[in-house]
Motif scaffolding. Sequence first.
Motif, mmCIF file in Angstrom:
data_model
loop_
_atom_site.group_PDB
_atom_site.id
_atom_site.type_symbol
_atom_site.label_atom_id
_atom_site.label_comp_id
_atom_site.label_asym_id
_atom_site.label_seq_id
_atom_site.Cartn_x
_atom_site.Cartn_y
_atom_site.Cartn_z
ATOM 1 N N ARG A 17 30.171 34.683 -6.603
ATOM 2 C CA ARG A 17 31.594 34.841 -6.925
ATOM 3 C C ARG A 17 32.123 36.206 -6.507
ATOM 4 N NH1 ARG A 17 29.331 32.004 -10.927
ATOM 5 N NH2 ARG A 17 28.925 33.828 -12.203
ATOM 6 N N ASP A 18 31.242 37.171 -6.344
ATOM 7 C CA ASP A 18 31.652 38.513 -5.935
ATOM 8 C C ASP A 18 31.937 38.628 -4.440
ATOM 9 O OD1 ASP A 18 31.352 39.377 -8.571
ATOM 10 O OD2 ASP A 18 29.270 39.973 -8.261
ATOM 11 N N VAL A 19 31.812 37.536 -3.689
ATOM 12 C CA VAL A 19 32.064 37.557 -2.250
ATOM 13 C C VAL A 19 33.514 37.956 -1.954
ATOM 14 C CG1 VAL A 19 32.689 35.125 -1.957
ATOM 15 C CG2 VAL A 19 31.613 36.365 -0.077
ATOM 16 N N ASP A 20 34.393 37.828 -2.939
ATOM 17 C CA ASP A 20 35.786 38.233 -2.727
ATOM 18 C C ASP A 20 35.890 39.709 -2.353
ATOM 19 O OD1 ASP A 20 36.584 35.660 -3.249
ATOM 20 O OD2 ASP A 20 37.247 36.068 -5.298
ATOM 21 N N ARG A 21 34.961 40.529 -2.811
ATOM 22 C CA ARG A 21 34.956 41.949 -2.420
ATOM 23 C C ARG A 21 34.790 42.092 -0.915
ATOM 24 N NH1 ARG A 21 30.686 43.923 -6.992
ATOM 25 N NH2 ARG A 21 32.053 43.530 -8.775
ATOM 26 N N VAL A 22 33.909 41.288 -0.351
ATOM 27 C CA VAL A 22 33.672 41.328 1.095
ATOM 28 C C VAL A 22 34.905 40.820 1.836
ATOM 29 C CG1 VAL A 22 32.242 40.437 2.978
ATOM 30 C CG2 VAL A 22 31.180 41.100 0.806
ATOM 31 N N LEU A 23 35.466 39.735 1.350
ATOM 32 C CA LEU A 23 36.669 39.182 1.975
ATOM 33 C C LEU A 23 37.811 40.198 1.952
ATOM 34 C CD1 LEU A 23 36.545 35.550 0.571
ATOM 35 C CD2 LEU A 23 36.230 36.247 2.955
ATOM 36 N N GLU A 24 38.027 40.841 0.821
ATOM 37 C CA GLU A 24 39.096 41.839 0.715
ATOM 38 C C GLU A 24 38.876 42.982 1.704
ATOM 39 O OE1 GLU A 24 39.142 42.969 -3.410
ATOM 40 O OE2 GLU A 24 39.817 40.981 -4.038
ATOM 41 N N LEU A 48 17.284 29.210 -1.835
ATOM 42 C CA LEU A 48 18.321 28.218 -1.544
ATOM 43 C C LEU A 48 18.600 27.306 -2.737
ATOM 44 C CD1 LEU A 48 20.056 27.919 0.934
ATOM 45 C CD2 LEU A 48 18.574 26.092 1.695
ATOM 46 N N SER A 49 17.609 27.070 -3.582
ATOM 47 C CA SER A 49 17.819 26.185 -4.733
ATOM 48 C C SER A 49 18.800 26.772 -5.743
ATOM 49 C CB SER A 49 16.492 25.852 -5.420
ATOM 50 O OG SER A 49 15.954 27.005 -6.037
ATOM 51 N N SER A 50 19.067 28.064 -5.679
ATOM 52 C CA SER A 50 20.015 28.695 -6.608
ATOM 53 C C SER A 50 21.462 28.370 -6.260
ATOM 54 C CB SER A 50 19.836 30.212 -6.600
ATOM 55 O OG SER A 50 20.386 30.763 -5.401
ATOM 56 N N ARG A 51 21.697 27.948 -5.027
ATOM 57 C CA ARG A 51 23.030 27.634 -4.500
ATOM 58 C C ARG A 51 23.889 28.866 -4.234
ATOM 59 N NH1 ARG A 51 25.075 21.932 -6.478
ATOM 60 N NH2 ARG A 51 23.086 20.848 -6.413
ATOM 61 N N GLU A 52 23.358 30.051 -4.488
ATOM 62 C CA GLU A 52 24.117 31.286 -4.243
ATOM 63 C C GLU A 52 24.458 31.426 -2.763
ATOM 64 O OE1 GLU A 52 25.085 34.052 -6.479
ATOM 65 O OE2 GLU A 52 24.861 32.403 -7.886
ATOM 66 N N ALA A 53 23.480 31.208 -1.901
ATOM 67 C CA ALA A 53 23.720 31.357 -0.456
ATOM 68 C C ALA A 53 24.754 30.350 0.019
ATOM 69 C CB ALA A 53 22.416 31.197 0.327
ATOM 70 N N GLY A 54 24.630 29.116 -0.390
ATOM 71 C CA GLY A 54 25.563 28.083 0.043
ATOM 72 C C GLY A 54 26.990 28.374 -0.388
ATOM 73 N N GLU A 55 27.147 28.789 -1.628
ATOM 74 C CA GLU A 55 28.484 29.097 -2.145
ATOM 75 C C GLU A 55 29.099 30.290 -1.414
ATOM 76 O OE1 GLU A 55 30.364 30.529 -6.392
ATOM 77 O OE2 GLU A 55 28.594 29.234 -6.444
ATOM 78 N N LEU A 56 28.312 31.332 -1.235
ATOM 79 C CA LEU A 56 28.789 32.537 -0.572
ATOM 80 C C LEU A 56 29.131 32.266 0.896
ATOM 81 C CD1 LEU A 56 27.274 35.992 -1.189
ATOM 82 C CD2 LEU A 56 27.794 35.314 1.116
ATOM 83 N N LEU A 57 28.243 31.604 1.594
ATOM 84 C CA LEU A 57 28.466 31.330 3.015
ATOM 85 C C LEU A 57 29.635 30.380 3.234
ATOM 86 C CD1 LEU A 57 24.771 31.082 4.219
ATOM 87 C CD2 LEU A 57 26.382 32.959 4.627
ATOM 88 N N GLN A 58 29.800 29.406 2.360
ATOM 89 C CA GLN A 58 30.921 28.478 2.512
ATOM 90 C C GLN A 58 32.257 29.201 2.357
ATOM 91 O OE1 GLN A 58 30.849 25.174 3.524
ATOM 92 N NE2 GLN A 58 33.005 25.666 3.777
ATOM 93 N N LYS A 59 32.330 30.088 1.399
ATOM 94 C CA LYS A 59 33.584 30.828 1.207
ATOM 95 C C LYS A 59 33.887 31.692 2.428
ATOM 96 C CE LYS A 59 36.555 32.684 -2.119
ATOM 97 N NZ LYS A 59 36.755 32.947 -3.516
ATOM 98 N N LEU A 60 32.871 32.352 2.967
ATOM 99 C CA LEU A 60 33.085 33.157 4.175
ATOM 100 C C LEU A 60 33.531 32.268 5.340
ATOM 101 C CD1 LEU A 60 30.101 35.658 3.969
ATOM 102 C CD2 LEU A 60 32.517 36.143 3.544
ATOM 103 N N ARG A 61 32.915 31.118 5.486
ATOM 104 C CA ARG A 61 33.312 30.196 6.566
ATOM 105 C C ARG A 61 34.741 29.709 6.394
ATOM 106 N NH1 ARG A 61 28.348 26.698 8.925
ATOM 107 N NH2 ARG A 61 26.910 28.413 8.849
ATOM 108 N N PHE A 95 26.337 32.928 10.774
ATOM 109 C CA PHE A 95 25.430 33.620 9.859
ATOM 110 C C PHE A 95 24.124 33.911 10.568
ATOM 111 C CE2 PHE A 95 21.972 32.950 6.618
ATOM 112 C CZ PHE A 95 22.137 34.149 5.950
ATOM 113 N N GLY A 96 23.615 35.112 10.361
ATOM 114 C CA GLY A 96 22.322 35.475 10.933
ATOM 115 C C GLY A 96 21.603 36.473 10.047
#
Length: 117
Positions: A17-24, A48-61, A95-96
């Motif tokens: 949820r803190d990915v908004d800092r990066v977006l800003e 990957l089972s935590s879903r953190e990566a998927g949620e963060l990467l999807q928002k960036l995409r 993503f890399g």
Amino acid sequence: MRFVEGLPDQALMSSARDVDRVLEACFSDGARCALLYAANLPAAFFDLSSREAGELLQKLRNYRIRLAVVCPPGGPDFSSRFGEMVAEERRGAHFGVFETRLAAVEWIRRTSDADAV
């Protein structure tokens, strides 16, 4: 070639949820890419089972922001599924994961050049 960069040894996000800092930061700098270090990401990002990566990467995409992550050898352990996702992502330009900052910057440059064409 513009990108925002995290500080190598500082926590930046405690959850996806803190990915908004990066977006800003990207929006304010007019950047389309972020270079982060393993320490900047939530600890669960690499499982990957935590879903953190998927949620963060999807928002960036969703906002068309590419992400380069520097994970030097001996860094965080990847779950087996995370490693599979990284291998799949190598085909694209969103993503890399890289062992050095230099390799990450080179990828950013190459993907930025491809966007300009």
